[in-house]
Write a protein that holds these residues in place. Structure first.
Motif, mmCIF file in Angstrom:
data_model
loop_
_atom_site.group_PDB
_atom_site.id
_atom_site.type_symbol
_atom_site.label_atom_id
_atom_site.label_comp_id
_atom_site.label_asym_id
_atom_site.label_seq_id
_atom_site.Cartn_x
_atom_site.Cartn_y
_atom_site.Cartn_z
ATOM 1 N N ASP A 28 0.827 -1.206 0.000
ATOM 2 C CA ASP A 28 0.000 0.000 0.000
ATOM 3 C C ASP A 28 0.865 1.261 0.000
ATOM 4 O O ASP A 28 1.868 1.329 0.707
ATOM 5 C CB ASP A 28 -0.892 0.020 1.248
ATOM 6 N N SER A 29 0.443 2.258 -0.773
ATOM 7 C CA SER A 29 1.198 3.514 -0.753
ATOM 8 C C SER A 29 0.837 4.296 0.515
ATOM 9 O O SER A 29 -0.260 4.148 1.069
ATOM 10 C CB SER A 29 0.864 4.361 -1.985
ATOM 11 N N VAL A 30 1.776 5.118 0.973
ATOM 12 C CA VAL A 30 1.529 5.934 2.165
ATOM 13 C C VAL A 30 0.343 6.868 1.906
ATOM 14 O O VAL A 30 -0.504 7.090 2.787
ATOM 15 C CB VAL A 30 2.794 6.743 2.532
ATOM 16 N N GLU A 31 0.243 7.382 0.689
ATOM 17 C CA GLU A 31 -0.855 8.292 0.348
ATOM 18 C C GLU A 31 -2.210 7.584 0.491
ATOM 19 O O GLU A 31 -3.163 8.141 1.043
ATOM 20 C CB GLU A 31 -0.690 8.800 -1.092
ATOM 21 N N ASP A 32 -2.260 6.335 0.009
ATOM 22 C CA ASP A 32 -3.514 5.579 0.121
ATOM 23 C C ASP A 32 -3.839 5.291 1.584
ATOM 24 O O ASP A 32 -5.012 5.272 1.981
ATOM 25 C CB ASP A 32 -3.408 4.251 -0.640
ATOM 26 N N MET A 33 -2.799 5.055 2.378
ATOM 27 C CA MET A 33 -3.034 4.754 3.795
ATOM 28 C C MET A 33 -3.660 5.959 4.492
ATOM 29 O O MET A 33 -4.629 5.828 5.237
ATOM 30 C CB MET A 33 -1.706 4.359 4.469
ATOM 31 N N ILE A 34 -3.099 7.132 4.249
ATOM 32 C CA ILE A 34 -3.638 8.342 4.887
ATOM 33 C C ILE A 34 -5.039 8.636 4.337
ATOM 34 O O ILE A 34 -5.957 8.981 5.091
ATOM 35 C CB ILE A 34 -2.673 9.529 4.679
#
Lengths: 476, 426
Positions: free
Chosen positions: A371-377
């Protein structure tokens, strides 16, 4: 370039071999660990510069471990010569005799079986790019001072900027009936802390970095002090958090603290011997989300917990502790493995030759996810981004969590709002936290800026880390 | 070896230095349940040699310092090389000049401890007997223990005329208490005994056994909210470390603390007890060879002294007091039983209670607390205490009963009003 060996250990090896031979005339098993460790630390802040050629690990010394047929005993000392050998043998005899005289009423001396070891001869050293001695103290201090000046200049709200660097060059020799092992390892750490004042309260933010190598670390240390200063200024407007359970995204540093404090200590198998670790009952069971795979090992990653053999002469491992959520095994020192009837994993470590060996972590980390950090946030409706771990405490018996985090950034409807909370205490039950992990980023970062204790003592250098993770965590 | 070092310093023309030597012997025992698992002895000699180099830069007089790696068994040439390297490095450490502490030769001071004159093994046996003497209950027991019995001979020699030597003896260690039922739990404890007070250690173990049994009965955290929190025992020392740290010359010189002699350090409008702290000379000298004596640090909330070593004392224009590890605090006026009459959360054990002297934040995860709601007392576990001494220090009430350890002598407990506690929601 390879780290050079210790001329001192090389020159005295015949003496160590003579001592070992004399010990083996008296005891069924004996080993000698000889250390020659040099470390140097550099520190600068607004008003002070300090430099020390020495530290908590540095020095030359020896520990002898003997098995008398049932009982283990040790003697630590830091002077050796032909003339001193009889006295050293007498001291080892006194240590062994304590098994008779130190027993309180109702306590018996433990009985172990004879150790068995495979024959091994090894010599290895780690690599570095920039030799600290060749670079020179003046250059190192000048570069740290330049970073400090940039931190101080960031804002007139900055009270201080403290910058540090340390290097450690460890040479060890392990001799036993079957083993002749030598290793030379160098690691370097550094960090910057920016402090600002809010009335009587001082707020700070920091970043620690480390490498298995030399002063090439300074290149990395030189980037990022402005970001640390900016965070410190942000912290001046921080407020206490409302206690509760939150959906959290953790930076790799915070993930590392969770890996290390919350779970790593719980799989140290000397705790299994003492019936102090809940993990022993969970081998083969799910203790974490299926996304989680956890490693520990001195050869599992090139970081500050790296070595070729441990302080009991066991070669380094890469141990998969958790595989896709299932607890597979713990990590172990030699004596605990003998007691448990398991294989040692190369985790027997001493703070120094002065101290006993315990099961200790090395490089401990979670594998990355997808998962990308952007998607996580973006996936967080009402939660927090946790940053800047500061300390933690283990609880292997009850798998309780205590981790301190410097601050948390608010996330609302998938966006960082700019609101910031500080300080933060993580609590809860370890498996609950690990099973709640639903997202992990691909890239793994390890850091070895700090030290690991056992209880409240026995400091050793370790590293820990992992990817960004998303989990539900109780905060206060 | 000290002569060897002095000769090397003279040969190199290094005229400002401090040499510290510690010769130590220890006996150590490691127990797992009622089984002796490992015995150890140590015989060690350690040297710390600090060299100082005065120089000028931009018209300012500076003093650089660097510790040199000097080990027992080194030859004269090896010592000289280590000192020369440190002397060179000191030229890059440009701190404003300061004088080393100036002292004189003093007679050797033998330890007055009851441990003195006995072997480390004998002292270890005395305290091991005391530790295990309390382990008789069966349902709650010592899971494991480590005992370290140490005798040290210290000597400090400096170019400032200091030549002092003294002896210390102590037995320290840690133990873990386990209670398997109704929940299998443990508690972790440390001890450091400067006297062979077997009765005190035995009483501490008995208290630990009782509290661990209580922890086994605790099943849930307290509800999140604001409580009057009672802290006790060694947590008191950690709480007072805020006043000790902030009154240090190092913190004041770096402007991390604005504590000033004669000014209130507890804020205005104190509604609880005023804070008084006395620095106690637990050893005759500190690491610079500065003689230690008891000093009043804070009196009724007002700072009376700034403490620390020679360097920052010179910068601040004050007397160097040396570094202290032990503090004494006068008893409060309220019996602990009275502190407990109102609803409160008495936290008996944290996983790791910490005071951050920079921020004033204190807290930790609760391992065992007794929650009194005005009617019943319930053991609780989990959640955390999150307080700020800056906000709470006006509302602290100290107990009349006392507690004493190697680092603290003072009220057994304090009740602090308005402390945030994280726990169960709702």
């Amino acid at each position: 370039m390879k780290v050079k060996d210790s001329p001192y250990l090389r020159a005295n090896k015949p003496l160590f071999q003579k001592l070992l031979a004399a010990l083996l005339e008296r005891y069924p098993y004996a080993s000698i660990l000889a250390s020659d460790i040099r470390e140097k630390s550099y520190r600068v802040n607004r008003v002070t510069t300090s430099l020390a050629d020495g530290g908590i690990f540095s020095g030359r010394g020896f520990v002898v471990k003997v098995f008398d047929g049932g009982h283990w005993s040790e003697h630590s000392f830091n002077q050796i010569s032909e003339e001193l050998l009889p006295g050293i043998l007498e001291q080892i005899g006194r240590a062994a005799a304590m098994a008779e005289i130190a027993l309180p009423e109702g306590v018996t001396a433990g009985v172990y079986t004879a150790p068995a070891e495979e024959k091994a001869v090894f010599s290895g050293s780690t690599d570095y790019e920039v030799d600290p001695d060749e670079l020179g103290d003046d250059v190192i201090l000048a570069r740290l001072n330049a970073i400090k000046e940039r931190g101080l200049a960031y804002s007139d709200k900055v009270l201080d900027c403290a910058v540090r660097a340390e290097w450690n060059r460890t040479s060890k020799l392990f001799l036993s009936p079957g083993k002749d092992l030598q290793q030379d390892v160098m690691w370097t750490t550094g960090g910057a802390t920016v402090i600002a004042r809010k009335g009587q309260e001082l707020k700070n933010s920091y970043k620690s970095i480390s490498c298995l190598g030399g002063m090439e670390l300074l290149d990395r240390l030189e980037s990022g002090v402005e970001k640390i200063a900016a965070t410190t200024i942000e912290l001046l407007d921080s407020v206490p958090i409302v206690p509760g359970e939150y959906e959290c995204v953790c930076t790799p540093e915070v993930t590392g603290m969770i890996v290390h404090e919350a779970f790593g200590h719980g799989v140290e198998m000397d705790m299994f011997v003492k019936d102090r670790a809940q993990a022993r009952q969970f081998i083969g069971r799910y203790v974490a989300s299926p996304l989680v795979t956890m490693h520990d090992g001195a050869c599992s990653a090139p970081q500050t917990g790296t070595y070729f053999f441990d302080d009991e002469g066991v070669m380094a491992h890469d141990t998969v502790v958790i595989d896709k959520g299932v607890l597979k095994t713990g990590i172990s020192d030699y004596q605990s493995a003998v007691a448990l009837g398991t294989e040692p994993t190369g985790n027997g470590r001493r703070e120094s030759y002065r101290r006993k060996a315990y099961t200790r972590m090395t490089n401990t980390w979670f594998e990355g996810g997808a998962d990308s950090v952007e998607d996580m946030i973006a996936s967080v409706k009402d939660g927090l981004l946790l940053e800047d771990p500061s300390s933690g405490m283990e609880d292997p018996k009850n798998w309780g969590i205590q981790c301190m985090v410097n601050f948390a950034r608010e996330i609302k409807d998938g966006r960082l709002t700019g609101r910031i909370f500080s300080p933060i205490v993580l609590t809860g039950y370890v498996p609950d936290l690990l099973k709640s992990i639903t997202m992990m980023s691909p890239d793994v970062e390890l850091s070895g800026g700090g030290f690991c204790g056992k209880g409240a003592k026995e400091w050793v250098k370790v590293s820990d880390g992992g990817p960004y993770i998303k989990a539900r965590i109780r905060l206060g | 070896m000290i002569e060897l070092i002095l000769n090397a310093l003279a040969d190199l023309g290094i005229d400002t230095y401090r040499i510290s030597r510690t010769e130590s012997q220890s006996a150590e025992a490691f127990f797992v349940k009622k089984r002796l698992d490992l015995t150890r002895r140590t015989v060690l000699t350690d040297y710390t040699v600090s060299v100082y180099r005065a120089f000028g830069r931009d018209g300012q007089k500076l003093l650089g310092a660097c510790d040199a790696p000097v080990y027992p068994g080194m030859t004269g040439d090896e010592v000289k090389e280590a000192l020369s390297s440190a002397w060179h490095a000191a030229s890059f450490v440009g701190n404003p000049w300061y004088p080393l502490y100036e002292g004189r030769r003093e007679d050797f001071l033998p330890s007055k401890s009851g441990f003195a004159g006995k072997s480390p093994e004998e002292n270890l046996k005395t305290m091991a007997d005391a530790l295990f003497a309390a382990d008789t209950r069966g349902d709650v027991f010592l899971n494991s223990a480590e005992i370290f019995s140490t005798r040290k001979l210290h000597r400090i020699v400096s170019s400032g005329g200091v030549d002092v030597s003294w002896e210390t003896c102590e037995v320290s260690g840690e133990y873990v208490v386990q209670c398997p039922s109704p929940a299998d739990v443990e508690t972790y404890h440390q001890f450091r005994c400067l006297e062979p007070d077997a009765a005190s250690l035995r009483a501490d173990v008995e208290k630990a056994l009782t509290r661990t049994r209580d922890r086994a009965a605790a099943t849930r955290p307290p509800k999140a909210g604001t409580y009057t929190v009672i802290l006790s025992d060694e947590h008191m020392r950690e709480l007072f470390s805020y006043y000790l740290d902030r009154s240090s010359s190092g913190m004041i010189y770096q402007k991390y603390s604005d504590f000033a002699v004669g000014r209130s350090v507890q804020g205005d409008g104190v509604q609880g007890d005023a804070v008084t702290v006395i620095l106690k000379a637990a050893e005759p000298y500190d690491g610079e060879g500065i003689p230690l004596r008891d000093r009043t640090l804070v009196e009724d909330g007002v700072l009376r002294a700034i403490h620390g070593g020679a360097r920052c004392a010179h910068y601040l224009g004050i007397e160097p007091t040396g570094q202290y590890r032990r503090i004494e605090v006068p008893s409060g006026s309220v019996p602990l039983a009275d502190l407990k009459r109102r609803p409160h959360l008495y936290v008996a054990a944290f996983s790791d209670f910490q005071m951050n002297s920079l921020s004033g934040h204190f807290g930790g995860e609760i391992r065992l607390a007794y929650l009194y709601d005005g009617e019943t007392v319930t053991p609780v576990t989990g959640g955390s205490v999150n307080g700020s001494i800056l906000e709470c220090q006006k509302h602290m009430t100290f107990s009349r009963e006392r507690y004493s350890s190697a680092r603290y002598s003072g009220p057994l407990a304090v009740a602090i009003e308005g402390v945030a506690v994280a726990g169960l929601d709702g």
